[in-house]
Design a protein around this motif. Structure first.
Motif, PDB file in Angstrom:
ATOM      1  N   ASP A 118       0.738  -1.210  -0.026  1.00 31.59           N
ATOM      2  CA  ASP A 118      -0.082   0.046   0.146  1.00 31.59           C
ATOM      3  C   ASP A 118       0.929   1.075   0.099  1.00 31.59           C
ATOM      4  OD1 ASP A 118      -2.452  -1.706   2.340  1.00 31.59           O
ATOM      5  OD2 ASP A 118      -2.176  -1.611  -0.048  1.00 31.59           O
ATOM      6  N   ARG A 119       1.736   1.070   0.743  1.00 30.32           N
ATOM      7  CA  ARG A 119       2.801   2.359   0.758  1.00 30.32           C
ATOM      8  C   ARG A 119       3.394   2.659  -0.467  1.00 30.32           C
ATOM      9  NH1 ARG A 119       3.356   7.130   2.980  1.00 30.32           N
ATOM     10  NH2 ARG A 119       5.319   7.858   3.381  1.00 30.32           N
ATOM     11  N   GLU A 173       1.197   4.265  -2.859  1.00 31.91           N
ATOM     12  CA  GLU A 173       1.170   5.521  -2.326  1.00 31.91           C
ATOM     13  C   GLU A 173       2.361   6.458  -2.939  1.00 31.91           C
ATOM     14  OE1 GLU A 173       0.428   8.426   1.631  1.00 31.91           O
ATOM     15  OE2 GLU A 173       0.279   6.422   1.638  1.00 31.91           O
ATOM     16  N   LYS A 174       3.413   5.805  -2.580  1.00 31.09           N
ATOM     17  CA  LYS A 174       4.958   6.592  -3.186  1.00 31.09           C
ATOM     18  C   LYS A 174       4.850   6.545  -4.437  1.00 31.09           C
ATOM     19  CE  LYS A 174       6.916   7.395   0.774  1.00 31.09           C
ATOM     20  NZ  LYS A 174       7.225   8.969   1.080  1.00 31.09           N
ATOM     21  N   ARG A 197       2.431   6.932  -6.577  1.00 27.82           N
ATOM     22  CA  ARG A 197       1.402   8.116  -6.931  1.00 27.82           C
ATOM     23  C   ARG A 197       2.031   9.147  -6.683  1.00 27.82           C
ATOM     24  NH1 ARG A 197      -2.661   4.561  -4.854  1.00 27.82           N
ATOM     25  NH2 ARG A 197      -2.503   5.704  -2.848  1.00 27.82           N
ATOM     26  N   GLU A 198       2.689   9.492  -5.548  1.00 29.04           N
ATOM     27  CA  GLU A 198       3.313  10.769  -5.246  1.00 29.04           C
ATOM     28  C   GLU A 198       4.384  11.006  -6.139  1.00 29.04           C
ATOM     29  OE1 GLU A 198       2.497  10.596  -0.359  1.00 29.04           O
ATOM     30  OE2 GLU A 198       4.437  10.245  -1.114  1.00 29.04           O
TER      31      GLU A 198
END
Length: 658
Positions: A384-385, A388-389, A391-392
C-alpha cells in the motif's frame, strides 16, 4: 604429531557427519530438495538472463547515447557559433573605430599622450566576459594594450618580451592576408586566428586564443597599417560543452579542435593538445560538426570502454544484491519449511506477481496470527505504501516536467530578446563597414555612436555602471541630437576624471537632457546651450544638468517639484529659498494621489529615474531644482560618494568576478 593427527581425524569425522545430516535432510524432505533444485535452476536462469540483459542494455545505451549526442551537438554548434559571432563582431567594431585610428595617426600629439588616449578609449568599451585583452600592433611592434584583469595603467600583462615574436607573427600574417588586393577585396569577416601563446603568461590556468583584425585606413584607400589583436578565453566553450556530458557518467564529453585536428579545449584536461588520430576507434566513436569560424570543429566523443565498464558496474551490483536475496530466501525456507509452507507460498506468490508485473497491488490473504502471518500483513502495508509512493512520485514527476517546460520557455524568450538586440547592433556594424568602404566617415561616426547607444541600452546585465560610462553614453546621445537639430543648441560636458570610476545608476541623466532638448528649446532655431558638469562638492559628488531655455511655467514647475518631493528627495533648505512654509513632501503625496499629479511624457521619465536613483543611493541623495521663465532650468544632484577604501575593495571584487 600424534595429537595433531588425532585432531585432524576428528575434524574430518565431524565434517563428514554434518554432510551426511544435510544429505539425509534433503532425502527426507521432498520440499527441501525441490527448493534446492529450484534454487539452482533459478540461479542459472538468472545468470543467463543477466548476461542477456547486460548485452541488450549496452546496445540500447550505445544507440540512444549516439542519437542524443548528435541532437545535442547540433544545439551546441549553434550556441558556439552565436558566441563566436558576437565576440568577433565586437572585435571588428573596435577595429573599425575611426576615433582609435585618428588617435593612432595623429602625429601632432606626443607618443605618450597618444598611448594614454588609446588606453582611455579601449578602457571605455563594454567587454564581453570572455575577453581577456585587446592590443594594437603596428609595424614597429606593440602600440598599446588593455588587459581587463589588470587595467590600462598597470603595465603589460598578456604580451611581453617572451611572446613578442608571437604577436609580431600574428601581425605579419594579418597584414599579409589583407595586403594583396586591398582590404576591400578581402573576404568578410576580416580576421586571422592564432593559438600562440596558448597559456596566459600571468595566469597559468587560463587558456587563450588570439584574433587579429586589420584596422583600415580610409584615407589611404583601405591600406592596413595597424592590427587589433583580441585575446579570448577558451573556456567560453565550457557552458555549451556541459550540455554534451551525461550526468553521473564519464563516457560522453565534447571538445573543440582546430584546423590541424589538435584539441583546443575539452572538459577532460588531459585531452587538450592531443591529435584526433590519437583517439582509437576501438575505444569509442567521435561525431563532428564544423563551426563557422576559424576553421574549427566541434566533436562529441562516446567512450565505449567507459560505457561498458559503467554497465558492468551496474549489473555487478545488481547481481550481488540478487544473490544475497536468493540466499536469504533459501535459508528462511529451509529453516521454517514445514510449519511455514502455506504462508511462505502465499508470500512467494505475491512477490512473484510483483516481480513479474511490476505492480504493488498484489495482496496476501491472512489466515493466522503468528509471526509469518504478521510478515504477510506487513507486506500488504508495504505494498500500500509503495502504491502511495508511486502515485506521489508520478505527481512530482509531472510537476518537475511542467517546471522544466516553464523554465525552458522563459529561457527561450530571454534568448530571443537577446538575439534581437545583438542582431540590431551587428547589423549596424555591417552598415558601418559599408559606410567606411564607401568613404563616408560622417555616416560611419553616426552609425558607430548609434550602435554604442543601442548596445549600452540593450545590455540587461549592465544595470550598475561607472560615471565615465554614463557620461560617454550621454555624450554620444547629444552628438546624435546635435546632428538632428543642427544649430538649435550647443552642449558642453565637463567631468572630474578623479570620479570617473564611481558607480552610478544606468541612464539617469538622459530624461533631464531630453527634457531640455524637447521643451526648453521649443520654437528656437539657434542659441540654445546645455551644460553637464560632474565634480566633488564636500563629501558628495555633484552632477549639474542645466540649460538656457525658456524655463518652466508655474504649473509644470509645481508638478516636477511634487514628483521630487514624492520620492523623498527634497530638503527643507530648498523650500526656504523662496520663503515657502508649505510642507512640500505632503503636497507631493497629495499631488501624486490626485489626477493633477499624474503627469505624462517627460514627467513619467523623471518619476521613473528618480525612483531608481532613490533605490540605488538611498535617502542621502539630494536633488535641487532651479528654474526661471526666460532664463533656463537646472537640476543639481548631490550623490553620496563611497570612501576610498570601499571603492578599492569594490574595484578588486569586480576584477575577480570578471
Amino acid at each position: 604429531m600424534g595429537a595433531e593427527e588425532e585432531s585432524g581425524r576428528r575434524g574430518g569425522r565431524n565434517g563428514g557427519e554434518w554432510m551426511k545430516r544435510i544429505l539425509q535432510y534433503f532425502r527426507t524432505h521432498l520440499i527441501a530438495a525441490v527448493i534446492l533444485e529450484l534454487t539452482v535452476v533459478i540461479f542459472g536462469l538468472a545468470v543467463i538472463f543477466q548476461y542477456y540483459l547486460k548485452r541488450e542494455y549496452l546496445g540500447y545505451l550505445r544507440e540512444t547515447s549516439r542519437e542524443t549526442e548528435i541532437a545535442v551537438l547540433d544545439v551546441v554548434q549553434k550556441s558556439v557559433n552565436a558566441s563566436l559571432q558576437y565576440l568577433t563582431g565586437f572585435g571588428v567594431e573596435i577595429a573599425a573605430s575611426t576615433d582609435l585610428y585618428a588617435i593612432l595617426t595623429d602625429r601632432s600629439t606626443a607618443e605618450t599622450e597618444r598611448v594614454y588616449l588609446l588606453q582611455q578609449r579601449l578602457r571605455a568599451y563594454q567587454y564581453p566576459d570572455e575577453t581577456v585583452c585587446v592590443a594594437i600592433v603596428g609595424a614597429d611592434g606593440m602600440v598599446t594594450e588593455y588587459d581587463r584583469f589588470r587595467g590600462a595603467y598597470s603595465g603589460i600583462a598578456m604580451w611581453n618580451q617572451e611572446n613578442e615574436e608571437a604577436i609580431m607573427n600574428l601581425y605579419r600574417e594579418t597584414i599579409s592576408k589583407f595586403s594583396g588586393g586591398g582590404v576591400e577585396q578581402a573576404e568578410y569577416p576580416k580576421f586571422v586566428v592564432s593559438e600562440e601563446p596558448e597559456i596566459h603568461p600571468v595566469r597559468d590556468a587560463m587558456r587563450v586564443v588570439h584574433v587579429g583584425i586589420p584596422m583600415v585606413d580610409i584615407g589611404s584607400g583601405g591600406r592596413v597599417s595597424y592590427v587589433l589583436i583580441l585575446t579570448l578565453r577558451l573556456d567560453l566553450f565550457e557552458e555549451a560543452l556541459e550540455l554534451v556530458q551525461i550526468p553521473k557518467t564519464t563516457y560522453a564529453y565534447g571538445f573543440v579542435a582546430d584546423q590541424e585536428d589538435t584539441v583546443l579545449y575539452s572538459s577532460v584536461v588531459s585531452d587538450i593538445g592531443r591529435k584526433l588520430s590519437d583517439f582509437s576507434e576501438a575505444d569509442g566513436t567521435a561525431y563532428e560538426v564544423d563551426l563557422d569560424y576559424f576553421g574549427w570543429k566541434l566533436f562529441v566523443w562516446l567512450d565505449e570502454t567507459q560505457m561498458r565498464e559503467h554497465v558492468n558496474e551496474i549489473y555487478q551490483r545488481g547481481f550481488v544484491v540478487y544473490i544475497v536475496i536468493l540466499a536469504a530466501f533459501v535459508l528462511v525456507a529451509l529453516s521454517m519449511l514445514n510449519r511455514l509452507l502455506v504462508p511462505i507460498s502465499r508470500i512467494a506468490e505475491a512477490m512473484r506477481t510483483m516481480r513479474g508485473t511490476g505492480s504493488s497491488q498484489a495482496r496476501i490473504q491472512i489466515d493466522g496470527r503468528h509471526e509469518i502471518w504478521s510478515l504477510a500483513e506487513e507486506y500488504n502495508h508495504m505494498a500500500d505504501r509503495l502504491e502511495e509512493k508511486s502515485r506521489e512520485a508520478q505527481e512530482q514527476h509531472e510537476k518537475a516536467i511542467l517546471s522544466l517546460q516553464r523554465a525552458y520557455d522563459a529561457e527561450r524568450e530571454a534568448m530571443e530578446s537577446q538575439i534581437s538586440a545583438h542582431f540590431i547592433c551587428n547589423t549596424l556594424g555591417i552598415i558601418n563597414y559599408e559606410a567606411i568602404d564607401a568613404g563616408d566617415a560622417k555616416v560611419s561616426v553616426l552609425i558607430k555612436k548609434l550602435s554604442n547607444i543601442l548596445r549600452y541600452t540593450f545590455d540587461r546585465k549592465l544595470q550598475e555602471v561607472y560615471l565615465r560610462q554614463e557620461i560617454a553614453w550621454i555624450e554620444q546621445y547629444l552628438y546624435l541630437q546635435k546632428e538632428r537639430y543642427e544649430e538649435m543648441f550647443e552642449y558642453e560636458i565637463r567631468m572630474d576624471e578623479r570620479y570617473a570610476d564611481w558607480p552610478c545608476e544606468k541612464l539617469m541623466i538622459q530624461p533631464f537632457v531630453e527634457n531640455s532638448i524637447l521643451h526648453a528649446f521649443e520654437g528656437r532655431r539657434c542659441g540654445g546651450r546645455i551644460w553637464i558638469t560632474a565634480g566633488a562638492e564636500g563629501e558628495r559628488l555633484c552632477i549639474v544638468i542645466a540649460d538656457n531655455g525658456c524655463g518652466m511655467d508655474p504649473e509644470t514647475e509645481e508638478k516636477i517639484r511634487a514628483i521630487i518631493a514624492g520620492r523623498g528627495m527634497e530638503r527643507t533648505q530648498e523650500r526656504r529659498k523662496d520663503g515657502e512654509q508649505t510642507d512640500v513632501r505632503k503636497k507631493g503625496e497629495e499631488a501624486r494621489e490626485s489626477e493633477e499629479g499624474k503627469v505624462g511624457g517627460t514627467g513619467v521619465g523623471i518619476r521613473n529615474v528618480l525612483a531608481r536613483m532613490t533605490m540605488f543611493y538611498g535617502e542621502e541623495l539630494e536633488i535641487i531644482l532651479w528654474t526661471k521663465q526666460g532664463e533656463g532650468t537646472s537640476f543639481t544632484f548631490l550623490l553620496p560618494l563611497p570612501g576610498a577604501k570601499k571603492g578599492a575593495e569594490e574595484e578588486e571584487t569586480e576584477e575577480e568576478g570578471t
